[in-house]
Design a protein around this motif. Structure first.
Motif, short mmCIF file in Angstrom:
data_model
loop_
_atom_site.label_atom_id
_atom_site.label_comp_id
_atom_site.label_asym_id
_atom_site.label_seq_id
_atom_site.Cartn_x
_atom_site.Cartn_y
_atom_site.Cartn_z
N GLU A 169 -12.62 6.83 4.88
CA GLU A 169 -12.99 5.70 4.95
C GLU A 169 -11.33 5.47 3.93
N SER A 170 -10.74 6.39 3.81
CA SER A 170 -9.10 5.57 2.65
C SER A 170 -7.84 4.98 4.12
N VAL A 216 -1.20 11.23 -0.08
CA VAL A 216 -0.81 10.19 -0.36
C VAL A 216 0.37 9.93 0.59
N ARG A 257 -2.84 15.87 -4.66
CA ARG A 257 -3.58 14.75 -3.79
C ARG A 257 -2.53 13.23 -3.64
N THR A 301 -10.58 -2.86 -0.87
CA THR A 301 -9.86 -1.99 -0.57
C THR A 301 -8.35 -4.01 -1.21
N GLY A 317 -9.18 1.95 -3.62
CA GLY A 317 -9.93 2.16 -1.84
C GLY A 317 -9.13 3.64 -1.61
N VAL A 318 -8.38 4.70 -2.68
CA VAL A 318 -7.68 6.14 -1.74
C VAL A 318 -9.21 7.38 -2.71
N ARG A 319 -9.40 6.78 -1.40
CA ARG A 319 -10.65 8.28 -1.94
C ARG A 319 -10.87 9.78 -1.23
N GLY A 365 -13.93 2.90 -4.93
CA GLY A 365 -13.58 2.71 -3.85
C GLY A 365 -14.16 1.82 -2.47
N LEU A 377 -7.80 14.01 1.82
CA LEU A 377 -8.51 11.82 1.64
C LEU A 377 -9.57 11.70 3.00
N LYS A 378 -10.54 11.12 2.33
CA LYS A 378 -11.61 11.06 3.42
C LYS A 378 -11.15 9.92 4.20
N GLN A 398 -6.99 1.63 3.01
CA GLN A 398 -6.12 1.07 1.83
C GLN A 398 -4.65 1.93 2.11
#
Length: 344
Positions: free
Chosen positions: A253-254, A299, A295, A220, A240-242, A217, A250-251, A257
């Motif tokens: 940092e996603s 998204v 999850r 991206t 990059g989906v974390r 991850g 979702l975190k 992405q």
């Protein structure tokens, strides 16, 4: 009895030189180092070389030993990946390499160590060159100081560099695996004279590799690559989906992405996609179905917030039904934990 002045001065100079050289011998572990919990140091040893890489690859001796075509190469080297710890110990003055190695060997065997490769004395010379220890030493931090000669008329007070000061005299090597928590940990021990016989010390180089998945991850996939992947394969995995372990949120940092995913959907306004969540085989199937579905839905929700119509998106959880790698290793399990965008 009178001693000629010149002779006295020379003797004093030599004594002072030897004292300075002796002062160069390390007296403490290198800063920031620590014994590995898997194997303790021989009593009285100093940890003067230390390096740890959170994720790296290294080459260790294989079961077939040395190559017949090139005796300075391993016939079937083991490519080990994971957390790599490298330790260089300087043994106590006067302790032989044999005594230290036998203690290390006994401790490992008592803990369930499974040897794969071993050599003693002259046969270790080829393995020494195959290991390319100087390259390994470049990844380590070293204590200040040097190895100092303590015997031999011509070598008392002589100094040798400390980093990876290992020779082939009195050398013994042991490599294999030690099971910890169901995971085989790679261990290699190389014990020999510290540089040469005149130092009257042994040195041990220990390398330990704990398997783990490479951090994912961190890259991206941009909109162009996503579009090309959808066109070529009809699907693309988005590293990059974390998510945190066992979580559906979702975190932060996603975000980058998700922005790229939304961009490609805006560029293709008629495209409809499935957002598919996948897990590894850890846990029950019901739990994995719920996790992967949650999850995927997270998204979808994030994409709608970015302006993508809800009727163009459909969430689907596939649990561990569609692995892309073996679940027998942590690296394989990491690859199986993924979110994909699939054309409807």
């Amino acid at each position: 009895m009178r001693i000629p002045a010149l002779t006295l001065l020379c003797a004093l100079a030599l004594a002072g030189s030897a004292a300075r050289a002796a002062d160069d011998t390390p007296t403490a572990d290198v800063r920031g180092s620590a014994d590995h919990p898997l194997i303790s140091r021989f009593p009285g040893s100093l940890l003067v070389g230390y390096g740890q890489q959170d994720w790296a690859t290294t080459e260790l001796p294989g079961a077939a030993g040395m190559s017949k075509a090139d005796p300075h190469k391993f016939a079937d080297p083991v490519q080990a990946e994971g957390k790599v710890t490298r330790l260089y110990y300087l043994g106590p003055l006067g302790k032989t390499p044999l005594e230290i190695f036998r203690n290390q060997q006994q401790a490992l065997m008592a803990a369930g160590f499974k040897p794969r490769f071993s050599c003693e004395l002259k046969p270790c010379a080829d393995a020494y060159f195959a290991l390319e220890t100087s390259d390994r030493g470049k990844t380590m931090n070293w204590a200040k100081g040097a190895l100092v000669g303590v015997k031999g008329n011509n070598f008392k007070g002589a100094r040798w560099g400390l980093p990876m000061a290992l020779g082939t005299d009195e050398a013994r090597i042991l490599a294999g695996t030690l099971n910890r928590g169901g995971t085989p940990v790679q261990v290699m021990v190389y014990t020999a004279e510290a540089e040469n016989e005149y130092t009257d010390r042994a040195a041990s180089y220990i390398e330990i590799v704990e398997p783990k998945a490479m951090p994912s991850g961190q890259v991206t996939v941009d909109a162009k690559a996503i579009g090309q992947g959808l066109q070529a394969e009809g699907k693309i995995a988005l590293d990059g989906v974390r998510f945190d372990t066992g979580k559906t949120e979702l975190k932060p940092e996603s975000a980058a992405q998700l922005d790229q995913m939304a961009a490609v959907l805006k560029a293709q306004p008629t495209a409809k996609v499935f957002i598919v969540g996948h897990t590894d085989n850890a846990g029950s199937l019901d739990a994995n179905l719920k996790l992967s579905q949650g999850r995927a839905q997270a998204v979808v929700a994030a994409l709608t917030q970015r302006g993508i119509a809800a009727n163009r998106l459909q969430a689907h959880g596939s649990a561990n039904y569609s692995p892309v790698a073996s679940n027998a290793s942590e690296d394989g399990r990491a690859k199986n934990r993924r979110v994909e965008m699939v054309l409807q």
